[in-house]
Design a protein around this motif. Structure first.
Motif, PDB file in Angstrom:
ATOM      1  N   LYS A 126       1.114 -43.316  -0.771  1.00 53.87           N
ATOM      2  CA  LYS A 126       0.256 -43.439   0.426  1.00 53.87           C
ATOM      3  C   LYS A 126       0.133 -44.895   0.877  1.00 53.87           C
ATOM      4  O   LYS A 126       0.344 -45.212   2.049  1.00 53.87           O
ATOM      5  CB  LYS A 126      -1.158 -42.898   0.134  1.00 53.87           C
ATOM      6  CG  LYS A 126      -1.198 -41.427  -0.219  1.00 53.87           C
ATOM      7  CD  LYS A 126      -2.586 -40.976  -0.642  1.00 53.87           C
ATOM      8  CE  LYS A 126      -3.036 -41.589  -1.971  1.00 53.87           C
ATOM      9  NZ  LYS A 126      -2.231 -41.170  -3.132  1.00 53.87           N
ATOM     10  N   SER A 127      -0.241 -45.761  -0.076  1.00 54.99           N
ATOM     11  CA  SER A 127      -0.466 -47.166   0.288  1.00 54.99           C
ATOM     12  C   SER A 127       0.851 -47.819   0.716  1.00 54.99           C
ATOM     13  O   SER A 127       0.880 -48.591   1.684  1.00 54.99           O
ATOM     14  CB  SER A 127      -1.098 -47.916  -0.885  1.00 54.99           C
ATOM     15  OG  SER A 127      -2.332 -47.310  -1.247  1.00 54.99           O
ATOM     16  N   SER A 128       1.938 -47.472   0.039  1.00 55.25           N
ATOM     17  CA  SER A 128       3.249 -48.035   0.405  1.00 55.25           C
ATOM     18  C   SER A 128       3.648 -47.604   1.816  1.00 55.25           C
ATOM     19  O   SER A 128       4.234 -48.388   2.571  1.00 55.25           O
ATOM     20  CB  SER A 128       4.326 -47.557  -0.567  1.00 55.25           C
ATOM     21  OG  SER A 128       4.016 -47.931  -1.875  1.00 55.25           O
ATOM     22  N   ALA A 161      -2.406 -52.640   2.091  1.00 55.72           N
ATOM     23  CA  ALA A 161      -2.937 -51.689   1.106  1.00 55.72           C
ATOM     24  C   ALA A 161      -2.345 -52.002  -0.258  1.00 55.72           C
ATOM     25  O   ALA A 161      -1.151 -52.258  -0.372  1.00 55.72           O
ATOM     26  CB  ALA A 161      -2.602 -50.267   1.532  1.00 55.72           C
ATOM     27  N   LYS A 162      -3.192 -51.993  -1.279  1.00 59.74           N
ATOM     28  CA  LYS A 162      -2.712 -52.298  -2.633  1.00 59.74           C
ATOM     29  C   LYS A 162      -1.877 -51.142  -3.159  1.00 59.74           C
ATOM     30  O   LYS A 162      -2.301 -49.992  -3.122  1.00 59.74           O
ATOM     31  CB  LYS A 162      -3.893 -52.520  -3.573  1.00 59.74           C
ATOM     32  CG  LYS A 162      -4.581 -53.834  -3.344  1.00 59.74           C
ATOM     33  CD  LYS A 162      -5.442 -54.186  -4.571  1.00 59.74           C
ATOM     34  CE  LYS A 162      -6.270 -55.423  -4.300  1.00 59.74           C
ATOM     35  NZ  LYS A 162      -7.608 -55.095  -3.792  1.00 59.74           N
ATOM     36  N   THR A 163      -0.691 -51.462  -3.667  1.00 59.98           N
ATOM     37  CA  THR A 163       0.162 -50.427  -4.240  1.00 59.98           C
ATOM     38  C   THR A 163       0.317 -50.697  -5.729  1.00 59.98           C
ATOM     39  O   THR A 163       0.073 -51.818  -6.186  1.00 59.98           O
ATOM     40  CB  THR A 163       1.567 -50.448  -3.609  1.00 59.98           C
ATOM     41  OG1 THR A 163       2.171 -51.710  -3.898  1.00 59.98           O
ATOM     42  CG2 THR A 163       1.498 -50.247  -2.103  1.00 59.98           C
ATOM     43  N   ARG A 209      -4.505 -45.968  -8.429  1.00 62.80           N
ATOM     44  CA  ARG A 209      -4.838 -47.346  -8.064  1.00 62.80           C
ATOM     45  C   ARG A 209      -5.920 -47.401  -6.977  1.00 62.80           C
ATOM     46  O   ARG A 209      -6.862 -48.173  -7.071  1.00 62.80           O
ATOM     47  CB  ARG A 209      -3.560 -48.052  -7.565  1.00 62.80           C
ATOM     48  CG  ARG A 209      -3.768 -49.498  -7.207  1.00 62.80           C
ATOM     49  CD  ARG A 209      -3.809 -50.322  -8.492  1.00 62.80           C
ATOM     50  NE  ARG A 209      -3.890 -51.746  -8.212  1.00 62.80           N
ATOM     51  CZ  ARG A 209      -5.020 -52.402  -8.046  1.00 62.80           C
ATOM     52  NH1 ARG A 209      -6.145 -51.775  -8.098  1.00 62.80           N
ATOM     53  NH2 ARG A 209      -5.001 -53.701  -7.839  1.00 62.80           N
ATOM     54  N   THR A 210      -5.745 -46.582  -5.932  1.00 68.47           N
ATOM     55  CA  THR A 210      -6.709 -46.579  -4.836  1.00 68.47           C
ATOM     56  C   THR A 210      -7.811 -45.589  -5.174  1.00 68.47           C
ATOM     57  O   THR A 210      -7.565 -44.396  -5.286  1.00 68.47           O
ATOM     58  CB  THR A 210      -6.024 -46.177  -3.510  1.00 68.47           C
ATOM     59  OG1 THR A 210      -4.824 -46.929  -3.352  1.00 68.47           O
ATOM     60  CG2 THR A 210      -6.929 -46.428  -2.322  1.00 68.47           C
ATOM     61  N   GLN A 211      -9.034 -46.087  -5.390  1.00 60.44           N
ATOM     62  CA  GLN A 211     -10.098 -45.182  -5.819  1.00 60.44           C
ATOM     63  C   GLN A 211     -11.250 -45.116  -4.839  1.00 60.44           C
ATOM     64  O   GLN A 211     -12.275 -44.512  -5.105  1.00 60.44           O
ATOM     65  CB  GLN A 211     -10.576 -45.581  -7.213  1.00 60.44           C
ATOM     66  CG  GLN A 211      -9.426 -45.496  -8.220  1.00 60.44           C
ATOM     67  CD  GLN A 211      -9.846 -45.708  -9.644  1.00 60.44           C
ATOM     68  OE1 GLN A 211     -10.912 -46.240  -9.916  1.00 60.44           O
ATOM     69  NE2 GLN A 211      -9.004 -45.290 -10.554  1.00 60.44           N
ATOM     70  N   ALA A 233      -7.220 -45.001   7.425  1.00 62.64           N
ATOM     71  CA  ALA A 233      -8.017 -44.781   6.218  1.00 62.64           C
ATOM     72  C   ALA A 233      -7.083 -44.388   5.073  1.00 62.64           C
ATOM     73  O   ALA A 233      -6.440 -43.340   5.119  1.00 62.64           O
ATOM     74  CB  ALA A 233      -9.055 -43.689   6.471  1.00 62.64           C
ATOM     75  N   ASP A 234      -6.996 -45.262   4.078  1.00 61.70           N
ATOM     76  CA  ASP A 234      -6.160 -45.027   2.888  1.00 61.70           C
ATOM     77  C   ASP A 234      -7.047 -44.327   1.866  1.00 61.70           C
ATOM     78  O   ASP A 234      -7.961 -44.935   1.311  1.00 61.70           O
ATOM     79  CB  ASP A 234      -5.661 -46.379   2.360  1.00 61.70           C
ATOM     80  CG  ASP A 234      -4.687 -46.249   1.201  1.00 61.70           C
ATOM     81  OD1 ASP A 234      -4.202 -45.126   0.944  1.00 61.70           O
ATOM     82  OD2 ASP A 234      -4.395 -47.285   0.566  1.00 61.70           O
ATOM     83  N   LEU A 235      -6.767 -43.040   1.647  1.00 61.77           N
ATOM     84  CA  LEU A 235      -7.643 -42.267   0.767  1.00 61.77           C
ATOM     85  C   LEU A 235      -7.202 -42.344  -0.684  1.00 61.77           C
ATOM     86  O   LEU A 235      -6.016 -42.548  -0.963  1.00 61.77           O
ATOM     87  CB  LEU A 235      -7.696 -40.800   1.235  1.00 61.77           C
ATOM     88  CG  LEU A 235      -8.838 -40.530   2.213  1.00 61.77           C
ATOM     89  CD1 LEU A 235      -8.579 -41.146   3.562  1.00 61.77           C
ATOM     90  CD2 LEU A 235      -9.117 -39.053   2.346  1.00 61.77           C
TER      91      LEU A 235
HETATM   92 MG   LIG Z   1      -2.910 -46.095  -2.964  1.00 57.02          MG
END
Ligand SMILES: [Mg+2]
Ligand SMILES: Nc1nc2c(ncn2[C@@H]2O[C@H](COP(=O)(O)OP(=O)(O)OP(=O)(O)O)[C@@H](O)[C@H]2O)c(=O)[nH]1
Length: 203
Positions: free
Chosen positions: A35-37, A48-50, A56-58, A78-80
């Motif tokens: 998602k983030s990538s 976005a942090k990958t 990783r994404t919390q 919105a990065d969920l």
């Molecule tokens: Mg992520």
């Protein structure tokens, strides 16, 4: 497409969501699906942090996205957090439905859910569960099949077909965060869903 980005905030709770503004695009999918990538790939910078470590994404991370020359943000991305990964702490997993459900139900400006699946693995039950959830909530979604750089030719065609069959969708947009495939197509979907005033152009 060249865009300007601004990190807004990370929300761990529905009360922390930013005020609704520009049409919002939510990026959802299993932990570690990419998602983030995908977000970083289409905006052309590492906002976005990958991580290769799932989970990783919390939080829900909100970003304002603006085309150059536009006075106001065109969209909020919105990065969920990823879901369905067993190794994250149990309490957190238990938090997810509570946490994401109000977002999907109540976010007034949510224009499109980008549901991300991995074309390099067979269709997963969790992918179907998410889509059924979106169908239930009545949110428009597009399914993007990422990591196509990991499979080739016939296998890719077969995997895309299987995904369409099992997820009961007419279209899976092939995508790679490691190349350019699917980027313009996804932008087109975002423009259409958000009612943005000009068609996406390449570059
Ligand atoms: Mg992520
Ligand atoms: N080959 C390939 N690897 C990818 C692609 N997209 C993501 N990855 C890799 O997949 C891993 C997870 O990527 P993330 O973007 O952090 O995944 P995520 O869905 O945001 O993960 P969580 O936030 O933990 O749920 C990283 O090691 C990425 O480099 C892609 O298109 N191709």
């Amino acid at each position: 497409m060249r865009v300007l980005t601004r990190f807004m905030l990370s929300a761990a709770d529905a009360r922390q969501f930013p005020a609704a503004g520009a049409p919002e695009i939510a990026f959802l999918g299993r932990s570690n699906v990419g998602k983030s990538s995908l977000i970083n790939a289409i905006v052309g910078s590492k906002i976005a942090k990958t991580s290769s470590t799932p989970g990783r994404t919390q939080t829900i991370n909100f970003f304002e996205i603006r085309r150059p020359g536009k006075p106001r943000p065109d969209w909020i991305f919105a990065d969920l957090p990823g879901y369905g990964y067993a190794r994250v702490p149990k309490e957190l997993t238990a938090e997810w439905p509570k946490f994401i459900d109000p977002y999907l139900h109540e976010r007034p400006t949510l224009a499109l859910c980008v549901s991300i699946v991995d074309v390099s693995v067979p269709p997963q039950k969790k992918d179907l569960e998410l889509l059924n959830w979106l169908r239930h909530v009545g949110r428009p979604f597009v399914v993007v099949g990422t990591k196509i750089d990991r499979v080739s030719g016939n296998q890719l065609r077969n995997n895309l077909l299987k995904l369409k069959e099992e997820l009961l969708v007419e279209e899976v947009v092939p995508f790679s965060a490691k190349g350019t495939t699917g980027h313009n197509e996804l932008w087109k979907k975002i423009f259409e869903a958000a009612g943005t005033d000009a068609p996406a152009t390449a570059g």
